[in-house]
Design an enzyme around this catalytic site. Sequence first.
Site, mmCIF file in Angstrom:
data_model
loop_
_atom_site.group_PDB
_atom_site.id
_atom_site.type_symbol
_atom_site.label_atom_id
_atom_site.label_comp_id
_atom_site.label_asym_id
_atom_site.label_seq_id
_atom_site.Cartn_x
_atom_site.Cartn_y
_atom_site.Cartn_z
ATOM 1 N N LYS A 81 24.998 47.979 18.686
ATOM 2 C CA LYS A 81 23.566 47.884 18.426
ATOM 3 C C LYS A 81 23.170 48.770 17.250
ATOM 4 C CE LYS A 81 19.267 48.120 21.175
ATOM 5 N NZ LYS A 81 18.732 48.527 22.501
ATOM 6 N N SER A 155 15.773 45.089 24.454
ATOM 7 C CA SER A 155 15.900 45.196 23.017
ATOM 8 C C SER A 155 17.315 44.927 22.500
ATOM 9 C CB SER A 155 15.452 46.590 22.564
ATOM 10 O OG SER A 155 16.296 47.601 23.108
ATOM 11 N N SER A 179 16.733 47.242 28.666
ATOM 12 C CA SER A 179 17.205 46.604 27.437
ATOM 13 C C SER A 179 18.658 46.173 27.434
ATOM 14 C CB SER A 179 16.942 47.531 26.241
ATOM 15 O OG SER A 179 15.562 47.638 26.007
#
Length: 469
Positions: A81, A155, A179
């Site tokens: 990420k 996310s 997330s």
Amino acid sequence: MTSNLADLGVAELVRRTTSKEATSAEIVEDCLARIAQRDPALNAFSVVLGAQARAEAAARDRALETGETPGPLHGVPIAVKEELDVAGCVTTHGGRSNSTPAARDGEVVRRLRAAGAVIIGKTRMPEFGQWPYTESVDGGITRNPWDPRHTPGGSSGGTAVAVAAGMVPIAIGGDGGGSIRIPSACCGLFGLKPERGRVSTSPEEHHWWGLSTIGPLSRSVLDSAIVYDVIRGASDGDMFSAAPPATSFTEAANAEPGRLRIGWSTKAVTVGVRPHPAHVQAVRDTAQLLTDLGHDVREVDPHYPDPTLAFVPQFLGGVRTQSDAVEHFDRLEQRTRQLYRLGGWVRRSVIDRALRTGEKVSSKANRVFDDMDVLLTPTIAHRPRPTGVLDRGGPVRAALTAMPMIAYTALWNVTGNPAASVPAGIADDGLPLACQLVGRHGEETTLLSLAAQIEAARPWSMPVLEERA
């Protein structure tokens, strides 16, 4: 070169690389080909490290040929990420407020490489991971591989799409309010949020004052367990740490869970949020499956405490801390700057009070485990929304839109308990269903054993994308 290497999981890829049935170079080429073929329509990656990954794969193959002992992730391509530091890449946090490449890998990335993994790229996220939708001004819209008209959640949406679309076998996300679990639910993956302090946040002292944790999203329980065994453990300087587990996560994923007391509930933590009927049915079906597997399963009322007074200051404090640390504050998205101003009242004393409140919330929430070993709930309340959720309105509208997505997940970020999203079939709309498993503090191993049992009894599938390639 075997054409389906990109479809294989971590455990099988490691078996092949270490037995020399396949090379790391071959696997990386397959994954890079998949990324080139599929990512333009889905937008999972912000950075693809093609040349670097090829060089790293070649080094892994040379090391094996010279007799070096392979690591537990030998030759496995992994994406991470955007919020994690990768040497030579700008850590954008989903925006454009930083411009200087990171000088060195963050601790999680360092451990992945030391275990033999190949870092193949970085995945998209909303700015600072504030929202359960992967959309940003700089990165555009990331799309669900099951139906590109819909969000993959967030996310860690880019991470989820990269794995679900078969571009990488596994990828690293983060979870500050759901997330990891939310995009896993939207994309049909397994995603475990670990115990607070289980995975190091170094070089940062904390992520969102302990709300956020780091971990993988995967196509199998075993794959997540293998990666967690590589990355788990605190570092000096971490604000939080977790006691070592009684057994390795890999051993737990390969072990029977025994007969557990499992309580199920479809009641949402957030007042006024009603779960979609398909999610209610998924929980009921999973409860029946667990009963058939021999567990003691019953409906419960968790008597959830309200986590708002703990969650909101930590959330706003995290956004302000990250905003203050960027190189170009003026390049932050307008919505982020508005939220920064709205959170001006969150001083360190407010955060300290929120952390104390969180301890009280945790004590109340964990009473459900006085009589139960695991809590079973929906992962998200509503079905995955059409894309473009964040196109209009400021942070207040975005927060209201986010509430149904975090209605079951955010509480467990406040308390620090481990919690996992497990696939539960496909709904009539063609998108995945999921359920959440929540465990006692420090009992990721229980969740892994139980989730692996569910996976074996009710195997899950991935989207078929060749027609769109």
